[in-house]
Design a protein around this motif. Structure first.
Motif, PDB file in Angstrom:
ATOM      1  N   LYS A 168       0.825  -1.210   0.000  1.00 14.41           N
ATOM      2  CA  LYS A 168       0.000   0.000   0.000  1.00 14.41           C
ATOM      3  C   LYS A 168       0.858   1.258   0.000  1.00 14.41           C
ATOM      4  O   LYS A 168       0.526   2.254  -0.656  1.00 14.41           O
ATOM      5  N   TYR A 173      -2.271   4.220  -5.890  1.00  8.84           N
ATOM      6  CA  TYR A 173      -3.579   3.866  -6.429  1.00  8.84           C
ATOM      7  C   TYR A 173      -3.842   4.765  -7.630  1.00  8.84           C
ATOM      8  O   TYR A 173      -3.940   5.983  -7.515  1.00  8.84           O
ATOM      9  N   VAL A 196      -4.665  -0.325  -9.647  1.00  4.57           N
ATOM     10  CA  VAL A 196      -5.928  -0.245  -8.900  1.00  4.57           C
ATOM     11  C   VAL A 196      -5.989  -1.425  -7.932  1.00  4.57           C
ATOM     12  O   VAL A 196      -5.022  -2.150  -7.752  1.00  4.57           O
ATOM     13  N   CYS A 197      -7.158  -1.611  -7.303  1.00  6.30           N
ATOM     14  CA  CYS A 197      -7.267  -2.619  -6.240  1.00  6.30           C
ATOM     15  C   CYS A 197      -6.871  -4.012  -6.715  1.00  6.30           C
ATOM     16  O   CYS A 197      -6.147  -4.728  -6.016  1.00  6.30           O
ATOM     17  N   MET A 200      -2.988  -4.074  -7.157  1.00  5.86           N
ATOM     18  CA  MET A 200      -2.293  -4.053  -5.873  1.00  5.86           C
ATOM     19  C   MET A 200      -2.429  -5.399  -5.175  1.00  5.86           C
ATOM     20  O   MET A 200      -1.469  -5.917  -4.575  1.00  5.86           O
ATOM     21  N   THR A 201      -3.615  -5.989  -5.280  1.00  7.56           N
ATOM     22  CA  THR A 201      -3.840  -7.310  -4.690  1.00  7.56           C
ATOM     23  C   THR A 201      -3.029  -8.378  -5.406  1.00  7.56           C
ATOM     24  O   THR A 201      -2.476  -9.291  -4.775  1.00  7.56           O
ATOM     25  N   THR A 224     -17.305   2.622  -0.718  1.00  8.13           N
ATOM     26  CA  THR A 224     -16.246   3.609  -0.531  1.00  8.13           C
ATOM     27  C   THR A 224     -16.839   5.000  -0.480  1.00  8.13           C
ATOM     28  O   THR A 224     -17.873   5.271  -1.110  1.00  8.13           O
ATOM     29  N   HIS A 236     -14.738  -4.596  -6.458  1.00  8.94           N
ATOM     30  CA  HIS A 236     -13.528  -4.449  -5.655  1.00  8.94           C
ATOM     31  C   HIS A 236     -12.819  -5.797  -5.557  1.00  8.94           C
ATOM     32  O   HIS A 236     -13.451  -6.852  -5.687  1.00  8.94           O
ATOM     33  N   TRP A 238      -9.763  -7.997  -3.242  1.00 12.19           N
ATOM     34  CA  TRP A 238      -8.889  -8.091  -2.075  1.00 12.19           C
ATOM     35  C   TRP A 238      -8.358  -9.519  -2.005  1.00 12.19           C
ATOM     36  O   TRP A 238      -8.515 -10.301  -2.947  1.00 12.19           O
ATOM     37  N   ASP A 252      -7.267  -6.710   2.946  1.00 17.34           N
ATOM     38  CA  ASP A 252      -7.592  -5.753   1.894  1.00 17.34           C
ATOM     39  C   ASP A 252      -6.514  -4.678   1.883  1.00 17.34           C
ATOM     40  O   ASP A 252      -6.529  -3.746   2.690  1.00 17.34           O
ATOM     41  N   THR A 254      -5.820  -2.336  -0.338  1.00 12.08           N
ATOM     42  CA  THR A 254      -6.276  -1.009  -0.764  1.00 12.08           C
ATOM     43  C   THR A 254      -6.931  -0.253   0.385  1.00 12.08           C
ATOM     44  O   THR A 254      -6.699   0.936   0.569  1.00 12.08           O
ATOM     45  N   TYR A 255      -7.769  -0.927   1.163  1.00 13.86           N
ATOM     46  CA  TYR A 255      -8.478  -0.287   2.262  1.00 13.86           C
ATOM     47  C   TYR A 255      -7.651  -0.224   3.547  1.00 13.86           C
ATOM     48  O   TYR A 255      -8.065   0.428   4.519  1.00 13.86           O
TER      49      TYR A 255
END
Length: 454
Positions: A168, A173, A196-197, A200-201, A224, A236, A238, A252, A254-255
């Motif tokens: 992160k 992002y 994006v999510c 990143m995941t 969100t 989304h 994760w 997750d 992103t979160y």
């Protein structure tokens, strides 16, 4: 004596994030629709059948219960997908619809004891979650980074949290990547430091798999409050990480929800990677074309129940209650895990006008059951302040789980300004619960004019 007026000023505090939902459970009503258009492309157009296989829809999963589910037209349920079949559909507009109601719970698997890393040999059924794929690739650069992050780490929960935090903090992002047809692979995300999510995941999972840690991709909906999106509910992605002796634990990246996800996360699919989820269309016809339009997603919360547990106890203290203009200050925080299981949380020192934070605003902390840790932020009073006023700077700490604590310190023209080197002397002392001798302190004494008694 000259009178001096003082003004106490509370400065603005724009918080960067907050948990979308702090409820322990949500009941959600949802609607999905895939609009299509059957178009004639020549004379005497005809279509005898149209079949749609949909593998992205709400399902029963850990922390999630399906209360109601129906499709229009009626679909056949297979092991991994729904199959819609239209016999001799009319040319024009059609749609495949799903209506559902789901109840979600914040129900992570609680890791109560240390799981050692590296992992012992695992069951063969987990082998798919250790392999590379097109999007979750494992290159030399990924292996090298993962190995660096794993140096001296022997606690699986701590290591997974560390890798999530690195991802992160180092991957921006960036919504521009959604314009491509498919998710970029992990190697691209690492090289370009953005995504994006989903992407990143992907990288997070690649780093874990390169270390022999099973991880899988989870896709669904989440809420969100970000102004980057037109609607609050959207697709989304994760991850879930396998902890031997426990099971699959959600992360997750992103979160910043590590070891848990909030109740707005609705699971639609879980598997080896994101390419396994989607929709496919086949048809038989003559002089026709089928145009697949963007999926329509409509989601609303019917009920909120309970609240998140207060897993942490936070105590925020400034090094000095009063400092002078242009002074440095040390914000000291003691964090206690009040639970009998591991807790990871992302803590943020709120932005305050006139106060610059020298360290990262966001810091991730992992605590074993009932463990206490200390952390700090170095800050600088950089706003031009008028003399003869007292300025009160609030210190507000917020966790991703919605836990908060606050304190404050004053700035006056008559108080001593602290240097950065002086403040940094206290960091080690704060960790060791000792205070160093301060050779910058000085004392001034003066005798008053009095008449001695004879």
């Amino acid at each position: 004596m000259r009178a001096v007026n003082f003004l106490i000023l509370l400065l603005t505090i724009p918080l960067v994030f907050a948990s979308p939902y702090d409820a322990a459970s949500l009941t959600v009503d949802g609607f999905l629709s895939i609009p299509i258009e059957i178009r004639a492309t020549g004379s005497n157009p005809s279509i005898s059948s149209l079949t749609t296989n949909m593998s992205w829809y709400p399902l029963t999963h850990q922390g999630q219960e399906i209360l109601f589910f129906t499709t229009v037209p009626e679909a056949d349920y297979n092991k991994d997908s729904l199959t819609f079949f239209l016999n001799k559909p009319d040319i024009g507009h059609q749609s495949f619809d799903i209506e559902y109601q789901v109840k979600t719970f914040v129900d992570p698997l609680l890791i109560k004891k240390k799981v050692s890393f590296p992992l012992s040999p695992l069951d063969a059924s987990l082998s798919d979650y250790l392999t590379a794929t097109n999007t979750i690739d494992i290159t030399a650069a990924i292996r090298s980074l993962a190995a660096d992050l794993a140096v001296d780490e022997d606690d699986l929960f701590t290591l997974v949290t560390k890798i999530a935090s690195w991802t992160k903090s180092n991957i921006e992002y960036d919504l521009s990547t959604v314009n491509v047809e498919a998710s970029q692979p992990s190697s691209w995300v690492l090289a370009n430091k953005r995504g994006v999510c989903d992407e990143m995941t992907n990288l997070f999972i690649s780093l874990l798999r390169s270390l022999g840690i099973p991880a899988r991709f989870v896709s669904g909906l989440a809420y969100t409050e970000s102004d980057l999106f037109d609607t609050p509910w959207g697709a989304h992605g994760w991850a879930e990480v396998y902890f031997p002796g426990n099971g699959w634990v959600p992360f997750d990246v992103t979160y910043g929800q590590l070891g848990w996800v909030d109740a707005s996360h609705i699971v639609f699919a879980a598997g080896i990677d994101s390419e396994k989820f989607g929709n496919s269309f086949t048809w038989l016809g003559h002089n026709i074309d089928v145009i697949i339009n963007q999926m329509v997603i409509d989601t609303s919360v019917l009920k909120e129940t309970g609240s998140l547990p207060l897993t942490l106890s936070l105590d925020v203290t400034p090094l000095q209650d009063e400092v002078g203009p242009n002074s440095y200050q040390l914000v000291m925080v003691e964090v206690e895990n009040t639970m009998p299981y591991y807790v990871a949380d992302e803590l943020q020192l709120a932005d305050v006008t006139g106060l610059s934070v020298l360290d990262e605003n966001f810091q991730v902390l992992t605590l074993a059951p009932y463990e206490t840790k200390k952390m700090y932020w170095r800050v600088l009073v950089d706003q031009e302040l008028e003399n003869n006023y007292i300025y009160t700077f609030p210190l507000i700490l917020v966790s991703q789980r919605g836990i908060s604590a606050e304190s404050s310190f004053a700035v006056t023209s008559t108080s001593r300004s602290l240097s950065l080197s002086w403040v940094e002397r206290f960091i080690k002392a704060f960790d060791e619960q000792t205070l160093p001798y301060n050779d910058e302190l000085f004392f001034s004494c003066a005798a008053e004019n009095v008449n001695p008694r004879i």
